[in-house]
Design a protein around this motif. Structure first.
Motif, PDB file in Angstrom:
ATOM      1  N   ILE A  11      40.680  50.609  49.065  1.00 51.55           N
ATOM      2  CA  ILE A  11      41.511  50.038  50.295  1.00 51.55           C
ATOM      3  C   ILE A  11      42.170  48.780  49.623  1.00 51.55           C
ATOM      4  O   ILE A  11      41.482  47.942  49.358  1.00 51.55           O
ATOM      5  CB  ILE A  11      40.961  49.727  51.499  1.00 51.55           C
ATOM      6  CG1 ILE A  11      40.449  51.039  52.489  1.00 51.55           C
ATOM      7  CG2 ILE A  11      41.747  48.773  52.619  1.00 51.55           C
ATOM      8  CD1 ILE A  11      39.471  50.585  53.421  1.00 51.55           C
ATOM      9  N   VAL A  12      43.524  48.727  49.371  1.00 45.66           N
ATOM     10  CA  VAL A  12      44.213  47.627  49.106  1.00 45.66           C
ATOM     11  C   VAL A  12      45.085  46.836  50.134  1.00 45.66           C
ATOM     12  O   VAL A  12      45.486  45.869  49.777  1.00 45.66           O
ATOM     13  CB  VAL A  12      45.038  47.898  47.667  1.00 45.66           C
ATOM     14  CG1 VAL A  12      44.184  48.576  46.607  1.00 45.66           C
ATOM     15  CG2 VAL A  12      46.164  48.802  48.124  1.00 45.66           C
ATOM     16  N   GLY A  13      44.869  47.223  51.058  1.00 45.81           N
ATOM     17  CA  GLY A  13      45.886  46.606  52.229  1.00 45.81           C
ATOM     18  C   GLY A  13      45.375  47.295  53.599  1.00 45.81           C
ATOM     19  O   GLY A  13      45.088  48.539  53.602  1.00 45.81           O
ATOM     20  N   ILE A  14      45.615  46.455  54.585  1.00 44.65           N
ATOM     21  CA  ILE A  14      45.343  46.889  55.977  1.00 44.65           C
ATOM     22  C   ILE A  14      46.671  47.030  56.683  1.00 44.65           C
ATOM     23  O   ILE A  14      47.053  45.698  56.982  1.00 44.65           O
ATOM     24  CB  ILE A  14      44.148  46.352  56.756  1.00 44.65           C
ATOM     25  CG1 ILE A  14      42.904  46.863  55.821  1.00 44.65           C
ATOM     26  CG2 ILE A  14      44.002  46.804  58.166  1.00 44.65           C
ATOM     27  CD1 ILE A  14      41.698  45.879  56.308  1.00 44.65           C
ATOM     28  N   LYS A  65      37.816  43.060  45.634  1.00 45.87           N
ATOM     29  CA  LYS A  65      38.153  42.119  46.801  1.00 45.87           C
ATOM     30  C   LYS A  65      38.390  40.983  46.532  1.00 45.87           C
ATOM     31  O   LYS A  65      39.481  40.175  46.888  1.00 45.87           O
ATOM     32  CB  LYS A  65      36.971  42.316  47.638  1.00 45.87           C
ATOM     33  CG  LYS A  65      36.907  41.369  49.042  1.00 45.87           C
ATOM     34  CD  LYS A  65      35.349  41.548  49.843  1.00 45.87           C
ATOM     35  CE  LYS A  65      35.507  40.722  50.791  1.00 45.87           C
ATOM     36  NZ  LYS A  65      35.970  41.080  52.106  1.00 45.87           N
ATOM     37  N   ARG A  66      37.629  40.142  45.336  1.00 44.53           N
ATOM     38  CA  ARG A  66      37.819  39.076  45.054  1.00 44.53           C
ATOM     39  C   ARG A  66      39.524  38.741  44.361  1.00 44.53           C
ATOM     40  O   ARG A  66      40.302  37.681  44.614  1.00 44.53           O
ATOM     41  CB  ARG A  66      37.033  38.523  43.944  1.00 44.53           C
ATOM     42  CG  ARG A  66      36.911  37.209  43.692  1.00 44.53           C
ATOM     43  CD  ARG A  66      35.722  36.685  42.580  1.00 44.53           C
ATOM     44  NE  ARG A  66      34.500  37.165  42.730  1.00 44.53           N
ATOM     45  CZ  ARG A  66      34.194  38.228  41.949  1.00 44.53           C
ATOM     46  NH1 ARG A  66      34.645  38.620  40.820  1.00 44.53           N
ATOM     47  NH2 ARG A  66      32.859  38.782  42.180  1.00 44.53           N
ATOM     48  N   SER A  67      39.767  39.766  43.620  1.00 41.16           N
ATOM     49  CA  SER A  67      41.045  39.671  43.246  1.00 41.16           C
ATOM     50  C   SER A  67      42.170  39.731  43.988  1.00 41.16           C
ATOM     51  O   SER A  67      43.203  38.851  43.994  1.00 41.16           O
ATOM     52  CB  SER A  67      41.344  40.806  41.986  1.00 41.16           C
ATOM     53  OG  SER A  67      42.431  40.828  41.613  1.00 41.16           O
ATOM     54  N   LEU A  68      42.204  40.584  45.164  1.00 42.85           N
ATOM     55  CA  LEU A  68      43.020  40.655  46.012  1.00 42.85           C
ATOM     56  C   LEU A  68      43.158  39.497  46.972  1.00 42.85           C
ATOM     57  O   LEU A  68      43.969  38.814  47.305  1.00 42.85           O
ATOM     58  CB  LEU A  68      42.998  41.896  46.893  1.00 42.85           C
ATOM     59  CG  LEU A  68      43.448  43.077  46.488  1.00 42.85           C
ATOM     60  CD1 LEU A  68      42.721  44.286  47.011  1.00 42.85           C
ATOM     61  CD2 LEU A  68      44.822  43.240  46.445  1.00 42.85           C
ATOM     62  N   GLU A  69      41.909  38.741  47.146  1.00 43.74           N
ATOM     63  CA  GLU A  69      41.928  37.322  47.824  1.00 43.74           C
ATOM     64  C   GLU A  69      42.428  36.376  47.167  1.00 43.74           C
ATOM     65  O   GLU A  69      43.141  35.498  47.669  1.00 43.74           O
ATOM     66  CB  GLU A  69      40.469  37.153  48.297  1.00 43.74           C
ATOM     67  CG  GLU A  69      39.734  38.220  49.220  1.00 43.74           C
ATOM     68  CD  GLU A  69      38.596  37.746  49.463  1.00 43.74           C
ATOM     69  OE1 GLU A  69      37.798  37.259  49.065  1.00 43.74           O
ATOM     70  OE2 GLU A  69      37.864  38.113  50.663  1.00 43.74           O
ATOM     71  N   GLU A  70      42.082  36.268  45.843  1.00 43.91           N
ATOM     72  CA  GLU A  70      42.717  35.036  45.124  1.00 43.91           C
ATOM     73  C   GLU A  70      44.220  35.129  44.733  1.00 43.91           C
ATOM     74  O   GLU A  70      44.784  34.242  44.835  1.00 43.91           O
ATOM     75  CB  GLU A  70      41.853  35.180  43.661  1.00 43.91           C
ATOM     76  CG  GLU A  70      40.470  34.398  44.060  1.00 43.91           C
ATOM     77  CD  GLU A  70      39.453  34.811  42.836  1.00 43.91           C
ATOM     78  OE1 GLU A  70      40.066  34.943  41.737  1.00 43.91           O
ATOM     79  OE2 GLU A  70      38.219  34.467  43.106  1.00 43.91           O
ATOM     80  N   THR A  71      44.731  36.438  44.388  1.00 45.04           N
ATOM     81  CA  THR A  71      45.948  36.596  43.759  1.00 45.04           C
ATOM     82  C   THR A  71      46.883  37.365  44.754  1.00 45.04           C
ATOM     83  O   THR A  71      48.066  37.328  44.360  1.00 45.04           O
ATOM     84  CB  THR A  71      46.040  37.123  42.263  1.00 45.04           C
ATOM     85  OG1 THR A  71      45.450  38.266  42.107  1.00 45.04           O
ATOM     86  CG2 THR A  71      44.933  36.288  41.669  1.00 45.04           C
ATOM     87  N   GLY A  72      46.274  38.218  45.420  1.00 46.41           N
ATOM     88  CA  GLY A  72      47.110  39.101  46.191  1.00 46.41           C
ATOM     89  C   GLY A  72      47.368  40.321  45.440  1.00 46.41           C
ATOM     90  O   GLY A  72      48.134  41.258  46.046  1.00 46.41           O
ATOM     91  N   ARG A  73      46.975  40.342  44.219  1.00 45.83           N
ATOM     92  CA  ARG A  73      47.140  41.654  43.458  1.00 45.83           C
ATOM     93  C   ARG A  73      45.995  42.118  42.750  1.00 45.83           C
ATOM     94  O   ARG A  73      44.760  41.428  43.065  1.00 45.83           O
ATOM     95  CB  ARG A  73      48.104  41.417  42.291  1.00 45.83           C
ATOM     96  CG  ARG A  73      49.501  40.797  42.820  1.00 45.83           C
ATOM     97  CD  ARG A  73      50.395  40.832  41.676  1.00 45.83           C
ATOM     98  NE  ARG A  73      50.396  42.105  40.708  1.00 45.83           N
ATOM     99  CZ  ARG A  73      51.299  43.257  41.177  1.00 45.83           C
ATOM    100  NH1 ARG A  73      51.786  43.176  41.986  1.00 45.83           N
ATOM    101  NH2 ARG A  73      51.251  44.078  40.251  1.00 45.83           N
TER     102      ARG A  73
END
Length: 106
Positions: free
Chosen positions: A28-31, A69-77
Motif C-alpha cells: 500500500i503506497v497510498g490510501i 513506511k519511513r520513506s513515504l513519511e519522510e519524502t512522500g516517495r
C-alpha cells in the motif's frame, strides 16, 4: 474480526484476491478513502503509476514494511527497488515453505 474491519496502513503488504493480478503481493503506497487504496509492487506496477484497488478485493497482511513506511513519511516517495525488497523480505520471512495449494493460516 473480519479482514474488512482492519484499517489499511501505508507500507502494509497485501495479497490481491481478485483481478488479473490475483494471488500477487503488493504494498500500500497510498490510501484513497475507506474503500480504496493505491498499490504498487515495484515490478509490474511501479510507484509512479499505482493501481487503485478496492479493499474488498484484498487480503490485508499483518506486516508493514518499516522501510517503505519511513520513506513515504519522510519524502512522500519510495523507490521501486525498495518496494520489491519489502515484498521479497516478507516472502522470505513468512511464505518460505508454502507449497502450491497450502493455506497461509493452516
Amino acid at each position: 474480526m473480519k479482514e474488512s474491519d482492519t484499517v489499511p496502513e501505508i507500507g502494509q503488504i497485501v495479497r490481491n484476491r481478485r483481478g488479473r493480478d490475483a494471488e500477487q503481493y503488493s504494498v500500500i503506497v497510498g490510501i484513497v478513502d475507506e474503500r480504496y487504496v493505491f498499490l504498487a509492487d515495484g515490478d509490474k506496477r511501479k510507484f509512479d503509476r499505482p493501481k487503485r484497488k478496492n479493499l474488498a478485493h484484498l487480503e490485508l497482511i499483518e506486516y508493514i514494511s518499516p522501510e517503505v513506511k519511513r520513506s513515504l513519511e519522510e519524502t512522500g516517495r519510495v523507490t521501486n527497488g525498495k518496494l520489491r525488497f519489502a515484498i521479497s523480505k516478507y516472502m522470505n520471512e513468512h511464505v518460505i515453505d508454502l507449497k502450491e495449494g497450502e493455506q497461509v493460516d493452516g
